[in-house]
Motif scaffolding. Structure first.
Motif, short mmCIF file in Angstrom:
data_model
loop_
_atom_site.label_atom_id
_atom_site.label_comp_id
_atom_site.label_asym_id
_atom_site.label_seq_id
_atom_site.Cartn_x
_atom_site.Cartn_y
_atom_site.Cartn_z
N MET A 32 0.71 -1.43 0.16
CA MET A 32 -0.12 0.10 0.19
C MET A 32 0.89 1.00 -0.20
SD MET A 32 -3.18 -1.27 2.45
CE MET A 32 -4.22 0.36 1.78
N SER A 33 1.00 2.25 -0.64
CA SER A 33 1.17 3.64 -0.77
C SER A 33 0.42 4.70 -0.78
CB SER A 33 1.54 3.26 -1.93
OG SER A 33 1.08 3.24 -3.24
N TYR A 35 0.23 8.66 -2.67
CA TYR A 35 1.14 9.22 -3.60
C TYR A 35 0.51 10.87 -3.41
CZ TYR A 35 2.85 5.75 -6.32
OH TYR A 35 3.33 4.69 -6.53
N GLN A 37 -0.65 13.99 -6.09
CA GLN A 37 -0.51 14.81 -7.45
C GLN A 37 -0.30 15.79 -7.39
OE1 GLN A 37 -3.29 12.76 -10.09
NE2 GLN A 37 -1.56 12.92 -12.27
N LEU A 43 2.83 11.78 -10.42
CA LEU A 43 3.01 11.05 -8.77
C LEU A 43 4.29 11.23 -8.29
CD1 LEU A 43 0.18 9.39 -10.57
CD2 LEU A 43 -0.54 10.54 -8.07
N LEU A 45 5.63 9.31 -4.25
CA LEU A 45 5.18 8.58 -3.97
C LEU A 45 5.68 9.52 -2.17
CD1 LEU A 45 4.84 6.11 -2.78
CD2 LEU A 45 7.70 4.92 -3.10
N TYR A 48 5.56 4.09 1.99
CA TYR A 48 4.50 2.99 1.02
C TYR A 48 5.18 1.68 2.54
CZ TYR A 48 9.34 1.16 0.02
OH TYR A 48 10.73 1.64 0.12
N PHE A 90 -3.58 10.45 -3.42
CA PHE A 90 -3.92 9.24 -4.04
C PHE A 90 -3.49 8.40 -3.59
CE2 PHE A 90 -6.48 10.17 -7.76
CZ PHE A 90 -5.96 11.19 -8.21
N ALA A 92 -3.69 4.13 -2.58
CA ALA A 92 -2.94 3.14 -3.78
C ALA A 92 -2.26 1.47 -3.26
CB ALA A 92 -2.18 2.64 -5.12
N SER A 93 -2.90 0.21 -3.62
CA SER A 93 -2.46 -1.21 -3.29
C SER A 93 -2.16 -1.63 -4.66
CB SER A 93 -3.67 -1.22 -1.79
OG SER A 93 -4.43 -1.74 -3.27
N ILE A 103 -1.43 -1.82 -10.22
CA ILE A 103 -1.84 -0.62 -8.70
C ILE A 103 -3.41 -0.60 -9.01
CG2 ILE A 103 -0.73 1.11 -7.81
CD1 ILE A 103 1.92 0.41 -9.08
N PHE A 105 -5.48 2.23 -6.90
CA PHE A 105 -6.08 3.60 -6.98
C PHE A 105 -6.90 4.25 -6.37
CE2 PHE A 105 -1.55 5.89 -8.05
CZ PHE A 105 -1.51 4.99 -8.46
N GLY A 106 -7.13 4.84 -5.18
CA GLY A 106 -8.66 5.04 -4.08
C GLY A 106 -9.07 6.81 -5.95
N GLU A 107 -10.22 7.10 -5.38
CA GLU A 107 -10.45 7.64 -6.10
C GLU A 107 -10.26 9.51 -5.71
OE1 GLU A 107 -15.35 6.34 -7.26
OE2 GLU A 107 -14.67 8.42 -5.01
N TRP A 110 -8.84 15.41 -2.51
CA TRP A 110 -8.50 17.12 -3.10
C TRP A 110 -7.95 17.78 -1.57
CZ3 TRP A 110 -10.04 13.45 -6.16
CH2 TRP A 110 -9.65 13.68 -7.60
#
Lengths: 114, 110
Positions: A32-33, A35, A37, A43, A45, A48, A90, A92-93, A103, A105-107, A110
Motif C-alpha cells: 500500500m502507498s 502519492y 499529484q 505522482l 510517492l 509506502y 491518492f 494505492a494498493s 496498482i 488507486f483510490g478516488e 483534494w
C-alpha cells in the motif's frame, strides 16, 4: 466491489492544523502507498508499506506520518498542515510490482491548506 | 534528466485518427513498464502492461525499446472516450522505484 477506499474526498485545512486521510483496501494486498499529484510534477510517492507493521519513506515524506496496523488500512497523517501540502492525494494498493500486476488507486482526496 | 519523461501535449486528434505517444526513461536497469490512463479529476487506472515483444489490446498497442530506453503507446481509430491523460510508469526495482511520468494529454475531437 470496493477496491481502495479513501476519505475524505475534499478537505480544507488551516495552516498548522493536523488531519488524517483514511485508506482501506479489501483485496488483501500486501503493498500500500500514498502519492501526491501536483500539476506538472506527476505522482510522487510519500510513504509506502510492504505489509502490516512495515512502512518506509518515499520521495516526499516530510510532514507526513503513516502506520500500518492491519493489512487493510493505511492512514496518512498530516502533522502540521502547510500551504505546500495543498495537493491531490491518492492511496494505492497492489499485490506486487512485476509486469502484469496492477496498482489500484483510490478516488483521490483534494486537500487545500489555507 | 528526469527519470521518466513524456510530452505533456495536448495531442488534439480527430475521431478515427491514429495517435502515438512515447515515453523515455533514464534507468537502464528498469524492469517493468506500464501505461495508465487518468481521466480529469479521477484516479489513474491501468491501461496495459508493456512487454518486451510488444503487446496489443484491441485498438491499443504498446512497445518497449530497451536499446533506446523508451516505451510507446499507439491508439488506432481514436474514440471520443479515449480523451484522457496517459501516464507512463516505470519500475526500476522496489516500490520506492516506481516512477510515474507527468502524463500526455489526449483530446479526441468530433
Amino acid at each position: 466491489n470496493a477496491g481502495v477506499t479513501q476519505t475524505p474526498k475534499f478537505q480544507v485545512l488551516k495552516t498548522g492544523q493536523s488531519m488524517t486521510l483514511q485508506c482501506a483496501q479489501d483485496m488483501n494486498h500486501e503493498y500500500m502507498s500514498w502519492y501526491r499529484q501536483d500539476p506538472g510534477m506527476g505522482l510522487r510517492l510519500i510513504h509506502y508499506s510492504v505489509g502490516a507493521g512495515i512502512t518506509d519513506q518515499g520521495e516526499v515524506p516530510n510532514g507526513y506520518n503513516v502506520s500500518r496496523s492491519t493489512t487493510e488500512d493505511f492512514p496518512l497523517r498530516l502533522l502540521s498542515a502547510a500551504p505546500s501540502q495543498t495537493s491531490v492525494y491518492f492511496c494505492a494498493s497492489s499485490s506486487g510490482l512485476a509486469r502484469g500486476n496492477t496498482i489500484y488507486f483510490g478516488e483521490g482526496s483534494w486537500l487545500t491548506v489555507v | 534528466r528526469k527519470e521518466v519523461e513524456q510530452d505533456p501535449g495536448p495531442f488534439n486528434v480527430p475521431e478515427g485518427a491514429t495517435v502515438a505517444f512515447n515515453c523515455t526513461y533514464s534507468n537502464s536497469a528498469s524492469q517493468s513498464f506500464f501505461w495508465y490512463r487518468q481521466d480529469c479529476r479521477k484516479e489513474p487506472k491501468l491501461l496495459m502492461s508493456v512487454y518486451s515483444s510488444g503487446n496489443e489490446d484491441g485498438r491499443f498497442t504498446a512497445q518497449l525499446n530497451r536499446a533506446s530506453q523508451y516505451i510507446s503507446l499507439l491508439i488506432r481509430d481514436s474514440k471520443l472516450s479515449d480523451s484522457a491523460t496517459y501516464l507512463c510508469v516505470v519500475n526500476s526495482g522496489g516500490y520506492q522505484k516506481v516512477t510515474f511520468g507527468t502524463g500526455t494529454k489526449l483530446q479526441v475531437i468530433p
